[in-house]
Scaffold this motif. Structure first.
Motif, short mmCIF file in Angstrom:
data_model
loop_
_atom_site.label_atom_id
_atom_site.label_comp_id
_atom_site.label_asym_id
_atom_site.label_seq_id
_atom_site.Cartn_x
_atom_site.Cartn_y
_atom_site.Cartn_z
N ILE A 1 0.87 -9.62 -30.31
CA ILE A 1 2.17 -9.08 -30.70
C ILE A 1 2.59 -8.05 -29.66
O ILE A 1 1.98 -6.98 -29.56
CB ILE A 1 2.11 -8.45 -32.11
N GLY A 2 3.60 -8.36 -28.88
CA GLY A 2 4.13 -7.40 -27.90
C GLY A 2 4.04 -7.91 -26.48
O GLY A 2 2.97 -8.24 -26.00
N VAL B 1 3.38 -4.69 -20.61
CA VAL B 1 2.36 -5.01 -19.62
C VAL B 1 1.00 -5.25 -20.29
O VAL B 1 0.21 -6.10 -19.85
CB VAL B 1 2.28 -3.92 -18.53
C1 FAD Z 1 9.17 7.54 -17.80
C2 FAD Z 1 7.86 6.84 -17.79
C3 FAD Z 1 7.14 6.72 -16.60
C4 FAD Z 1 5.92 6.05 -16.60
N1 FAD Z 1 5.24 5.92 -15.42
C5 FAD Z 1 4.07 5.23 -15.39
C6 FAD Z 1 3.38 5.04 -14.18
O1 FAD Z 1 3.79 5.49 -13.13
N2 FAD Z 1 2.21 4.33 -14.20
C7 FAD Z 1 1.71 3.83 -15.36
O2 FAD Z 1 0.65 3.20 -15.33
N3 FAD Z 1 2.35 4.00 -16.53
C8 FAD Z 1 3.51 4.69 -16.58
N4 FAD Z 1 4.17 4.85 -17.76
C9 FAD Z 1 3.52 4.36 -18.99
C10 FAD Z 1 3.70 2.86 -19.16
O3 FAD Z 1 5.04 2.61 -19.28
C11 FAD Z 1 2.93 2.40 -20.40
O4 FAD Z 1 1.57 2.70 -20.23
C12 FAD Z 1 3.07 0.91 -20.65
O5 FAD Z 1 4.38 0.51 -20.56
C13 FAD Z 1 2.53 0.53 -22.01
O6 FAD Z 1 2.74 -0.84 -22.20
P1 FAD Z 1 2.53 -1.57 -23.58
O7 FAD Z 1 2.55 -3.01 -23.30
O8 FAD Z 1 1.36 -1.01 -24.26
O9 FAD Z 1 3.75 -1.13 -24.51
P2 FAD Z 1 5.31 -1.42 -24.45
O10 FAD Z 1 5.80 -1.45 -23.05
O11 FAD Z 1 5.94 -0.44 -25.37
O12 FAD Z 1 5.45 -2.89 -25.00
C14 FAD Z 1 5.38 -3.22 -26.36
C15 FAD Z 1 6.18 -4.48 -26.57
O13 FAD Z 1 5.96 -4.94 -27.89
C16 FAD Z 1 7.15 -5.46 -28.40
N5 FAD Z 1 7.04 -5.40 -29.87
C17 FAD Z 1 6.84 -4.30 -30.62
N6 FAD Z 1 6.80 -4.61 -31.92
C18 FAD Z 1 6.97 -5.94 -32.00
C19 FAD Z 1 7.03 -6.85 -33.10
N7 FAD Z 1 6.92 -6.40 -34.36
N8 FAD Z 1 7.21 -8.16 -32.83
C20 FAD Z 1 7.33 -8.60 -31.56
N9 FAD Z 1 7.29 -7.77 -30.49
C21 FAD Z 1 7.12 -6.46 -30.71
C22 FAD Z 1 8.21 -4.54 -27.83
O14 FAD Z 1 9.49 -5.10 -27.85
C23 FAD Z 1 7.68 -4.28 -26.43
O15 FAD Z 1 8.18 -5.18 -25.49
C24 FAD Z 1 5.41 5.50 -17.79
C25 FAD Z 1 6.13 5.61 -18.98
C26 FAD Z 1 7.34 6.28 -18.98
C27 FAD Z 1 8.10 6.40 -20.26
#
Ligand code: FAD
Length: 802
Positions: free
Chosen positions: A10-11, A14
């Motif tokens: 789910i999600g 990255v």
């Molecule tokens: C300003 C900023 C700068 C950053 N700079 C860096 C950097 O330089 N280097 C680095 O490593 N990290 C950086 N980060 C952190 C990085 O963005 C996160 O570590 C990373 O994006 C986390 O990814 P994720 O897949 O866990 O979550 P998310 O990117 O939040 O993805 C979750 C996904 O799940 C989907 N989802 C949620 N609930 C549901 C559901 N019920 N059904 C279906 N889909 C769902 C959402 O739509 C979303 O697409 C930065 C963050 C910010 C805010």
């Protein structure tokens, strides 16, 4: 869209895409990912895309190294570009303490095979001429640091997974999760229901909500984070090579080149949690309003460090949320209490850690265990005691200290005290200086007279050195008392209890009235527990192990549960005290009509101590004559008053964890997650002496333990006496022999009893000979060390068995 699948991720950030890719890479192709919008629709799209290997947790650093190495592989598989810029990075040191931390990191990198280097200010000036070096005393260079295109990289993971058979469904929002009796899940979406054997919560900003769909609280919180991109700068445009990353921790900022300008991000003190009561479902591809006021102090510090910024216009401000767990590490693995529900969330550095998180989770799901110790990111490192009330202040503290020096003896204060025993106020009056473990306050030492009531965080010997020495001497010379709340404790009962323990534990299961020590092994023969087992009756056993590992252990027990056995976690229902030292028997005898002298070493007996019914075990981690006295937690104060009053005749002294860790070094006893961890095997660490190869049971991990018995592993745990100055070994310092790094320290410290610095280390078996000379690198100093096989206290074990 298919309606049945082996795994539903789910999600589509990255992390979810990395999990999906790694599941296919390790052989599962019947897997799908559901994304409520487009890929990257959470934090991922607005990340700055920076990556680096440095992490004070060595296993996290290794996972980060894996992640960075993966991008080339993704590009090759997919033909897509991750937009990689391997420009290298410099972390600046402005104080001796930070420089010590960087030197300690550099030392670790040696045996990790990372090619980092300590830089002088002149070398920094050569590489990064735009940095104002005012006050800078050095730095650490990592050639692997760099940045990438967050969206391109996420799509490359997704493409690679699809090429291997995975399915991705966009605009498919998971609205509910319903478990089936067989442990599988109905995943209810806006496009219909999918039946999945496993679900993975990789919902990033919405991970709390997707946790709640299964009835669990996942301890994470989004924080609002901001970075700026400047207009083009001639100083950047005129360079022949790309400007390196620069981390100015004192200024709470990171810098890198972005196009022909600079990008600067901040970990500001007046930070802001975001969406405290839950992430709105309507939050989409959007940013938070700019808030330059919040980072004004950091901007001022950035102007000082990068004077060129004063002339630069701001082209873009990116302000967005991303999630953190209370300690800043991801929450990965099987969620305790649920079947086939996996967590891959709270990943705060998705581009440094996402690959490693995906690999870890895929190994866990497909092979049953990750290839290394992942305790630092295991979702079970928090217990049922975790609440938003704890998470919020801890995450804020983590964010504010993100770039602070982290010291090996540091105790951070937010959200404390959280859990205390009945002894808390009594110990406070006695001068307790507290540490904390799994949410529990645990005395580190008791300050007497003018001893310091706050232990200064330090890489060298701290100001608690003298107090610790005093407590150690009290134990060795007369008797000490300490609380034994901080053990994980389990009760295993039922007609099949013995058979079950014989299968789960590698060691011998004791007869009634006795206790044994035993490793618990994973199927691949690695150490996943270090247990004491006491037989209380024909169908009743008491187990103790690490307090911090109790949720992980219970999860393992439940996964391997069977009819006829009941397993209860009684860690907080049972408590008590340890008496240790030559007078410990006299103190205990003065409190009970039972014949204490009749209790043999490794014996277990029921005794009434004062007015309290207790279980007494004749064993002590101090390596001295000693007793563990367990009682119901409601009886603890009465037991204390009895023991304390009787102890006055022998000048009884309370002691804390600092003294305990020094005392155990006298006998070279290993400790959990230092010497005994899933990174090591029993034959490497000497725990094989507790394995019962004679028993007629195919215990978990037996085949590997047998093969190590036939062919001993290359490395072996040994003890060194170190000619240290005022800094001792903490862990992961390299061991040099004949000018080469041959191994590393697992832990160490100062033996106050022997007045000797000690290191425990894993080195090649060929060198594991008494008196082998070596050098151990402590804070960039090569310290002479000599291997010894003779314990520093009671080498014959006569005190222990007296
Ligand atoms: C300003 C900023 C700068 C950053 N700079 C860096 C950097 O330089 N280097 C680095 O490593 N990290 C950086 N980060 C952190 C990085 O963005 C996160 O570590 C990373 O994006 C986390 O990814 P994720 O897949 O866990 O979550 P998310 O990117 O939040 O993805 C979750 C996904 O799940 C989907 N989802 C949620 N609930 C549901 C559901 N019920 N059904 C279906 N889909 C769902 C959402 O739509 C979303 O697409 C930065 C963050 C910010 C805010």
């Amino acid at each position: 869209m298919k309606t049945t699948t082996r795994v539903c991720v789910i999600g589509g950030g990255v992390v979810g895409c990395s999990v999906l890719y790694h599941l296919t890479k390790l052989g599962w192709s019947d897997v799908m990912l559901l994304e409520r919008s487009e890929l990257t629709s959470g934090s991922t799209w607005h990340a700055a895309g920076g990556f680096h290997t440095m992490n004070s947790d060595t296993n996290m650093a290794a996972l980060q190294g894996y992640t960075i190495g993966l991008y080339k592989e993704l590009e090759e598989i997919t033909g897509m570009s991750c937009g990689l810029h391997h420009v290298g990075g410099i972390t600046l040191a402005e104080t001796p303490e930070r420089f010590d931390m960087l030197k300690a990191e550099r030392a670790k990198h040696r045996y990790m095979g990372l090619d980092t280097a300590i830089l002088t200010p002149a070398e920094i000036a050569d590489m990064a001429e735009l940095v104002n070096l005012d006050g800078i005393i050095g730095g650490l260079y990592d050639p692997l640091d760099g940045h990438l295109d967050p969206s391109g990289t996420t799509h490359a993971y997704a493409r690679a997974a699809k090429l291997a058979g995975a399915e991705i469904e966009l605009h498919c929002k998971v609205e509910d999760l319903q478990p089936r009796p067989d442990g599988s899940w109905d995943v209810i979406t806006n496009k219909g229901t999918i039946h999945a054997e496993h679900v993975v919560n990789a919902a990033g900003l919405w991970a709390r909500e997707v946790g709640a769909m299964a009835g669990v609280y996942l301890p994470l919180l989004p924080m609002a984070h901001q970075y700026l991109v400047t207009d083009d700068l001639p100083e950047i445009m005129n360079r022949e090579t790309e400007f390196p990353h620069v981390l100015d921790c004192a200024g709470e900022s990171y810098f890198r080149q972005e196009g022909r300008g600079l990008c600067i991000g901040f970990y500001e003190q007046p930070c802001e949690p975001w969406a405290l009561s839950g992430t709105p479902w309507e939050f989409g591809h959007e940013l938070l309003p700019d808030n330059l006021e919040k980072v004004s102090d950091s901007i001022e510090m950035a102007y000082h460090r990068f004077p060129v910024l004063e002339r630069a216009g701001v082209k873009r401000v990116i302000h967005g949320p991303f999630t953190f767990a209370p300690d800043g590490n991801p929450l990965v693995g099987p969620v305790p209490g649920l079947r086939n529900y996996w967590s891959a969330c709270a990943v705060m550095a998705g581009f440094s850690q996402g690959g490693g998180v995906g690999l870890t989770l895929a190994q866990w799901m497909i092979e049953g265990e990750p290839e290394r110790d992942v305790t630092g990111l295991d979702v079970a490192r928090y217990g049922k005691w975790i609440t938003p009330g704890y998470t919020v202040p801890k995450v804020i503290e983590f964010y504010q200290k993100r770039f602070s020096v982290s010291y090996p003896n540091e105790e951070r204060p937010a959200a404390r005290p959280h859990r205390t025993t009945a002894m808390y106020d009594i110990f406070n009056e006695m001068g307790a200086v507290w540490g904390h473990q799994f949410g529990l306050e645990v005395p580190n030492y008791f300050a007497q007279g003018d001893e310091p009531t706050f232990e200064t965080p330090s890489f060298t010997r701290s100001n608690a050195f003298e107090a610790t020495g005093r407590e150690v001497r009290a134990v060795r010379e007369s008797v000490g008392i300490n609380e034994i709340q901080n053990f994980g404790k389990f009760r295993v009962t039922g007609p099949k209890a013995r058979d079950w323990l014989d299968r789960i534990m590698a060691g011998r299961i004791p007869k009634e009235g006795k206790l044994t020590l035993t490793p618990m092994l994973s199927p691949k023969g690695r150490i996943i527990g270090d247990f004491t087992i006491s037989c209380m009756g024909p169908e009743s056993y008491a187990l103790t192990a690490s307090y911090g590992a109790q949720s992980m252990h219970l999860r393992w027990f439940e996964q391997h549960g069977e009819d006829g056995v009941t397993i209860e976690n009684v860690s907080d229902r049972l408590t008590g005290f340890q008496l240790a030292g030559p007078r410990s028997r006299d103190v205990l005898q003065a409190c009970t009509p039972s014949n204490v002298a009749a209790l043999p070493f490794l014996g277990v007996a029921q005794m009434v101590v004062g007015q309290i019914a207790c279980t007494v075990q004749r064993v002590s981690y101090t390596g001295d004559l000693g007793y563990e006295i367990y009682c119901d937690h409601m009886d603890q104060r009465a037991l204390w008053h009895t023991l304390w009053t009787a102890g006055q005749a022998h000048n009884i002294t309370p002691f804390g964890m600092r003294a305990m860790m020094s005392l155990r070094l006298d006998r070279f006893f290993g400790s959990w997650l230092r010497e005994f961890s899933p990174d090591y095997t029993p034959a490497e660490t000497g725990l094989d002496r507790f394995i019962s190869f004679k028993k007629n049971s195919d215990f978990i991990g037996r085949a590997h333990a047998e093969s190590e018995r036939a062919t001993p592993p290359n490395r072996q745990l040994v003890a060194f006496l170190v000619d240290a100055d005022n800094a001792d070994v903490h862990g992961y310092e390299p061991v040099w022999i004949n000018g080469e790094v041959v191994g590393f320290c697992t832990s160490g410290g100062y033996s106050h009893h022997a007045r000797q610095s000690v290191a425990l280390a894993l080195i090649p078996r060929d060198y594991a000979q008494d008196s082998q000379e070596a050098e151990i690198e402590i804070l960039s100093q090569m310290r002479p060390a000599r291997l010894t096989t003779t314990p520093l206290f009671d080498p014959e074990g006569t005190a222990l068995r007296a």
